[in-house]
Design a protein around this motif. Structure first.
Motif, PDB file in Angstrom:
ATOM      1  N   THR A 193       0.674  -0.945   0.119  1.00  0.00           N
ATOM      2  CA  THR A 193       0.452   0.062  -0.084  1.00  0.00           C
ATOM      3  C   THR A 193       0.721   1.015   0.126  1.00  0.00           C
ATOM      4  O   THR A 193       1.685   1.991   0.534  1.00  0.00           O
ATOM      5  N   MET A 194       0.477   2.148  -0.687  1.00  0.00           N
ATOM      6  CA  MET A 194       1.271   3.367  -1.038  1.00  0.00           C
ATOM      7  C   MET A 194       1.020   4.516   0.292  1.00  0.00           C
ATOM      8  O   MET A 194      -0.217   4.708  -0.007  1.00  0.00           O
ATOM      9  N   THR A 195       1.924   5.451   0.747  1.00  0.00           N
ATOM     10  CA  THR A 195       1.038   6.600   1.243  1.00  0.00           C
ATOM     11  C   THR A 195       1.070   7.764   0.520  1.00  0.00           C
ATOM     12  O   THR A 195       1.306   7.135  -0.863  1.00  0.00           O
ATOM     13  N   THR A 196      -0.065   7.870   0.886  1.00  0.00           N
ATOM     14  CA  THR A 196       0.323  10.018   0.039  1.00  0.00           C
ATOM     15  C   THR A 196       1.713  10.503  -0.275  1.00  0.00           C
ATOM     16  O   THR A 196       1.792  10.586  -1.592  1.00  0.00           O
ATOM     17  N   LEU A 197       2.861  10.083   0.817  1.00  0.00           N
ATOM     18  CA  LEU A 197       3.838  10.700   0.655  1.00  0.00           C
ATOM     19  C   LEU A 197       4.703   9.640  -0.394  1.00  0.00           C
ATOM     20  O   LEU A 197       5.102  10.409  -1.726  1.00  0.00           O
ATOM     21  N   ASP A 198       3.868   8.565  -0.567  1.00  0.00           N
ATOM     22  CA  ASP A 198       4.374   7.823  -1.795  1.00  0.00           C
ATOM     23  C   ASP A 198       4.560   8.298  -3.046  1.00  0.00           C
ATOM     24  O   ASP A 198       5.248   8.192  -3.839  1.00  0.00           O
ATOM     25  N   LYS A 199       3.147   8.387  -2.995  1.00  0.00           N
ATOM     26  CA  LYS A 199       2.093   8.391  -4.674  1.00  0.00           C
ATOM     27  C   LYS A 199       3.104   9.527  -4.720  1.00  0.00           C
ATOM     28  O   LYS A 199       3.309  10.177  -6.341  1.00  0.00           O
ATOM     29  N   ARG A 200       3.260  10.723  -4.292  1.00  0.00           N
ATOM     30  CA  ARG A 200       3.535  12.093  -4.274  1.00  0.00           C
ATOM     31  C   ARG A 200       5.523  12.371  -4.997  1.00  0.00           C
ATOM     32  O   ARG A 200       5.788  12.968  -6.160  1.00  0.00           O
ATOM     33  N   GLU A 201       5.845  11.501  -3.698  1.00  0.00           N
ATOM     34  CA  GLU A 201       7.545  11.339  -4.430  1.00  0.00           C
ATOM     35  C   GLU A 201       7.540  10.179  -5.852  1.00  0.00           C
ATOM     36  O   GLU A 201       7.952  10.031  -6.870  1.00  0.00           O
ATOM     37  N   ASN A 202       6.607   9.334  -6.265  1.00  0.00           N
ATOM     38  CA  ASN A 202       6.144   8.767  -8.141  1.00  0.00           C
ATOM     39  C   ASN A 202       6.052   9.662  -8.740  1.00  0.00           C
ATOM     40  O   ASN A 202       6.872   9.833  -9.718  1.00  0.00           O
ATOM     41  N   ALA A 203       5.317  10.607  -7.836  1.00  0.00           N
ATOM     42  CA  ALA A 203       4.713  11.457  -8.955  1.00  0.00           C
ATOM     43  C   ALA A 203       6.189  12.460  -9.326  1.00  0.00           C
ATOM     44  O   ALA A 203       6.140  12.866 -11.171  1.00  0.00           O
ATOM     45  N   PHE A 204       6.433  13.265  -9.062  1.00  0.00           N
ATOM     46  CA  PHE A 204       7.579  14.115  -8.786  1.00  0.00           C
ATOM     47  C   PHE A 204       8.575  13.316  -9.459  1.00  0.00           C
ATOM     48  O   PHE A 204       9.408  14.207 -10.747  1.00  0.00           O
ATOM     49  N   GLU A 205       9.250  12.443  -9.522  1.00  0.00           N
ATOM     50  CA  GLU A 205       9.694  11.305  -9.730  1.00  0.00           C
ATOM     51  C   GLU A 205       9.278  10.599 -11.740  1.00  0.00           C
ATOM     52  O   GLU A 205      10.362  11.312 -12.464  1.00  0.00           O
ATOM     53  N   ALA A 206       8.164  10.819 -12.181  1.00  0.00           N
ATOM     54  CA  ALA A 206       7.480  10.896 -13.226  1.00  0.00           C
ATOM     55  C   ALA A 206       8.122  12.181 -14.345  1.00  0.00           C
ATOM     56  O   ALA A 206       8.718  11.575 -15.098  1.00  0.00           O
ATOM     57  N   GLU A 207       7.521  12.658 -13.179  1.00  0.00           N
ATOM     58  CA  GLU A 207       7.535  14.538 -13.511  1.00  0.00           C
ATOM     59  C   GLU A 207       8.958  14.442 -14.091  1.00  0.00           C
ATOM     60  O   GLU A 207       9.076  15.335 -15.322  1.00  0.00           O
ATOM     61  N   PHE A 208       9.947  14.282 -13.098  1.00  0.00           N
ATOM     62  CA  PHE A 208      11.536  14.519 -13.790  1.00  0.00           C
ATOM     63  C   PHE A 208      11.789  13.732 -15.185  1.00  0.00           C
ATOM     64  O   PHE A 208      12.821  14.205 -15.492  1.00  0.00           O
ATOM     65  N   ALA A 209      11.484  12.572 -14.378  1.00  0.00           N
ATOM     66  CA  ALA A 209      12.215  12.495 -15.981  1.00  0.00           C
ATOM     67  C   ALA A 209      11.575  12.115 -16.818  1.00  0.00           C
ATOM     68  O   ALA A 209      12.312  12.480 -18.421  1.00  0.00           O
ATOM     69  N   HIS A 210      10.043  12.915 -16.901  1.00  0.00           N
ATOM     70  CA  HIS A 210       9.778  13.225 -17.793  1.00  0.00           C
ATOM     71  C   HIS A 210      10.137  14.166 -18.967  1.00  0.00           C
ATOM     72  O   HIS A 210      10.380  14.711 -19.818  1.00  0.00           O
ATOM     73  N   GLN A 211      10.167  15.689 -18.026  1.00  0.00           N
ATOM     74  CA  GLN A 211      11.122  16.943 -18.768  1.00  0.00           C
ATOM     75  C   GLN A 211      12.115  16.701 -18.960  1.00  0.00           C
ATOM     76  O   GLN A 211      12.906  16.658 -20.096  1.00  0.00           O
ATOM     77  N   GLU A 212      13.580  14.661 -18.241  1.00  0.00           N
ATOM     78  CA  GLU A 212      14.118  15.008 -19.263  1.00  0.00           C
ATOM     79  C   GLU A 212      14.844  14.653 -20.092  1.00  0.00           C
ATOM     80  O   GLU A 212      15.478  14.301 -21.129  1.00  0.00           O
ATOM     81  N   GLU A 213      13.653  13.796 -20.696  1.00  0.00           N
ATOM     82  CA  GLU A 213      13.210  12.871 -21.685  1.00  0.00           C
ATOM     83  C   GLU A 213      13.221  14.038 -22.565  1.00  0.00           C
ATOM     84  O   GLU A 213      13.491  14.588 -24.063  1.00  0.00           O
ATOM     85  N   LEU A 214      12.143  14.914 -22.578  1.00  0.00           N
ATOM     86  CA  LEU A 214      11.441  15.453 -23.518  1.00  0.00           C
ATOM     87  C   LEU A 214      12.891  16.784 -24.060  1.00  0.00           C
ATOM     88  O   LEU A 214      12.978  17.428 -24.721  1.00  0.00           O
ATOM     89  N   LYS A 215      13.913  17.339 -22.829  1.00  0.00           N
ATOM     90  CA  LYS A 215      15.329  18.113 -22.573  1.00  0.00           C
ATOM     91  C   LYS A 215      15.724  17.296 -23.876  1.00  0.00           C
ATOM     92  O   LYS A 215      16.358  18.069 -24.739  1.00  0.00           O
ATOM     93  N   PHE A 216      16.256  16.475 -23.831  1.00  0.00           N
ATOM     94  CA  PHE A 216      16.822  14.918 -24.785  1.00  0.00           C
ATOM     95  C   PHE A 216      16.062  14.950 -26.176  1.00  0.00           C
ATOM     96  O   PHE A 216      17.161  15.608 -27.012  1.00  0.00           O
ATOM     97  N   ARG A 217      15.205  15.239 -25.890  1.00  0.00           N
ATOM     98  CA  ARG A 217      14.795  14.551 -27.771  1.00  0.00           C
ATOM     99  C   ARG A 217      14.817  16.004 -28.193  1.00  0.00           C
ATOM    100  O   ARG A 217      14.813  15.888 -29.544  1.00  0.00           O
ATOM    101  N   ALA A 218      14.358  17.431 -27.204  1.00  0.00           N
ATOM    102  CA  ALA A 218      14.598  18.404 -28.291  1.00  0.00           C
ATOM    103  C   ALA A 218      16.100  18.631 -29.133  1.00  0.00           C
ATOM    104  O   ALA A 218      16.096  19.614 -29.661  1.00  0.00           O
ATOM    105  N   ARG A 219      16.566  19.196 -27.866  1.00  0.00           N
ATOM    106  CA  ARG A 219      17.899  18.234 -28.322  1.00  0.00           C
ATOM    107  C   ARG A 219      18.436  17.495 -29.157  1.00  0.00           C
ATOM    108  O   ARG A 219      19.219  18.514 -30.513  1.00  0.00           O
ATOM    109  N   GLU A 220      18.246  16.666 -29.396  1.00  0.00           N
ATOM    110  CA  GLU A 220      18.626  15.870 -30.777  1.00  0.00           C
ATOM    111  C   GLU A 220      18.343  16.425 -31.941  1.00  0.00           C
ATOM    112  O   GLU A 220      18.613  16.148 -32.731  1.00  0.00           O
ATOM    113  N   ARG A 221      16.618  16.965 -31.525  1.00  0.00           N
ATOM    114  CA  ARG A 221      15.847  17.369 -32.867  1.00  0.00           C
ATOM    115  C   ARG A 221      16.917  19.172 -33.706  1.00  0.00           C
ATOM    116  O   ARG A 221      17.083  19.435 -34.723  1.00  0.00           O
TER     117      ARG A 221
END
Length: 127
Positions: A18-46
């Protein structure tokens, strides 16, 4: 300081999946960070690919030669991801054609902005 019962409940919840609210928030922030880094990488390569295509056009390359040059520049950029190295690499090739590093940097800045905008707002036509 949290008492022993609260710590026990949190540990028990984690052990049982079972995930606590903090665990869910942490996972959401990590997912958002990974998404932003992927966008930066793709933009740079383009942007690097578009810079290479622009440079190849200035060199008079077309068709397969243009594609091969663009691929080489992108591959070199991935291997050595410092943008200065990529700009200098392109500048060395364009210098005999009267195109300096300053102009290449300006073009790269424009291409980065355009690539970033394209990736952040898909479906919008680029200018």
């Amino acid at each position: 300081m949290r008492d022993r019962a609260e710590r026990y409940a949190d540990n028990k919840a984690r052990r049982h999946g079972t995930m606590t609210t903090l665990d869910k928030r942490e996972n959401a922030f990590e997912a958002e960070f990974a998404h932003q880094e992927e966008l930066k990488f793709r933009a740079r390569e383009r942007a690097v690919r578009n810079l290479a295509i622009w440079a190849a056009g200035r060199l008079g390359k077309a068709g397969d030669a243009l594609d091969a040059y663009a691929r080489d520049v992108v591959d070199a950029d991935i291997t050595s991801p410092a943008i200065d190295a990529t700009i200098k690499r392109v500048a060395e090739v364009l210098a005999p054609h009267g195109i300096g590093e300053k102009e290449i940097r300006r073009m790269m800045d424009r291409l980065m902005s355009a690539a970033d905008l394209e990736l952040r707002s898909p479906g919008q036509p680029s200018s």
